[in-house]
Motif scaffolding. Sequence first.
Motif, PDB file in Angstrom:
ATOM      1  N   ARG A  25     -33.352  67.037  20.424  1.00  0.00           N
ATOM      2  CA  ARG A  25     -33.481  68.873  20.126  1.00  0.00           C
ATOM      3  C   ARG A  25     -35.092  68.685  18.840  1.00  0.00           C
ATOM      4  O   ARG A  25     -35.895  67.534  19.615  1.00  0.00           O
ATOM      5  N   ALA A  27     -36.972  70.336  16.188  1.00  0.00           N
ATOM      6  CA  ALA A  27     -36.499  70.884  15.130  1.00  0.00           C
ATOM      7  C   ALA A  27     -37.867  71.764  14.400  1.00  0.00           C
ATOM      8  O   ALA A  27     -38.061  70.945  12.854  1.00  0.00           O
ATOM      9  N   GLU A  61     -35.952  74.905  11.268  1.00  0.00           N
ATOM     10  CA  GLU A  61     -35.825  74.729   9.697  1.00  0.00           C
ATOM     11  C   GLU A  61     -36.319  75.409   8.781  1.00  0.00           C
ATOM     12  O   GLU A  61     -37.523  75.358   8.238  1.00  0.00           O
ATOM     13  N   TYR A 195     -33.848  69.386   2.738  1.00  0.00           N
ATOM     14  CA  TYR A 195     -34.182  69.043   4.277  1.00  0.00           C
ATOM     15  C   TYR A 195     -32.589  67.676   5.292  1.00  0.00           C
ATOM     16  O   TYR A 195     -32.865  68.041   5.330  1.00  0.00           O
TER      17      TYR A 195
HETATM   18  N1  GLU Z   1     -38.703  70.295  10.745  1.00  0.00           N
HETATM   19  C1  GLU Z   1     -39.058  68.964  10.269  1.00  0.00           C
HETATM   20  C2  GLU Z   1     -40.918  69.569  11.127  1.00  0.00           C
HETATM   21  O1  GLU Z   1     -41.460  70.119  11.618  1.00  0.00           O
HETATM   22  C3  GLU Z   1     -38.378  68.245  11.847  1.00  0.00           C
HETATM   23  C4  GLU Z   1     -37.427  68.020  11.225  1.00  0.00           C
HETATM   24  C5  GLU Z   1     -37.247  66.481  12.367  1.00  0.00           C
HETATM   25  O2  GLU Z   1     -37.173  66.219  13.158  1.00  0.00           O
HETATM   26  O3  GLU Z   1     -36.211  65.887  11.731  1.00  0.00           O
HETATM   27  O4  GLU Z   1     -41.706  68.253  10.746  1.00  0.00           O
END
Ligand code: GLU
Length: 310
Positions: A25, A27, A61, A195
């Motif tokens: 994934r 994110a 996220e 998170y």
């Molecule tokens: N949302 C996080 C970011 O944009 C990444 C989270 C992850 O890959 O665990 O840095």
Amino acid sequence: MRSGKDSGPDPADGGRQARLPYCGRFAPSPTGTLHFGSLVAALASYADARAAAGRWLVRIENLDPPREVPGSADRILRALEAFGFAWDGPVLYQSERSTLYREVCEDLKRQGLAYVCSCSRKQIAARAPSGIEGPIYPGSCRRAGLVDRTGRALRLLTQEQAIDFDDRIQGPLRQRVQSEFGDFVIRRADGPFAYQLAVVVDDWQQGVNQVVRGCDLLHSSTRQIHLQRCLGAPRPGYAHLPLVLDRQGRKLSKSSADQPLDPANPLPALRAAWGFLDQPDPPAQIERLDEFWDWALANWTLARIRRTPD
Ligand code: GLU
């Protein structure tokens, strides 16, 4: 949900997970536009999944409304399309998953694995030793039995036992979550789920079994593994990529103006991201996006990526 109290020694789930059909994934947090650093993470996670004939999911996220830049999630998704990324299934938005996160928190509380904390930042700063990621919470509220209400955080009870994992790029890492990070926040005092909670719940629920992401999250992995154990969730494999730094040596952020990408002309940035990941130069005659991807997915070798020096 299985209790984490009986999780015992390291079940080395990473190995078992690695034998399942690959599911990876990307994110991103929607705090700006896609920049070169996030292109590197997208490219590596995508190439690693597709080269293994695996699935690749995209998850936005957006847990923290004040930090979200309006329109950013759409801009990131459009940029990913322009760069030739094709994800499986619908995009998942964390903002739509509060009910699930709340249920998980309630379960953890019921099992005595999470507790309510009323400490202010100031109180913590006054008492807590500092660790690699800020103050190490000294557990002041651990036995206070506080009532859960607005304005109070929820913390996960940690253990002193060491957690080991073997990162596919950075190699072995061993940390003691309690003494190195302390009982950590899974729901913030101002409301949003943290998170660390959302990423573990979502990777688990989405069947993600390989996590490829930037090295800034390397030290989050042991907290996430601890939470996986508490939830009885399998442990994914981990690969933490070298970080793209700006001229001052800071991690590129989506809000920074450094190295903007041109989705109308994706090949130069893709070639640069590919080179940043220590992959061999694509043949010069490659001029189209589909040619780049055909060649890239046939030639991707994660083992070439250099480890980040300590
Ligand atoms: N949302 C996080 C970011 O944009 C990444 C989270 C992850 O890959 O665990 O840095």
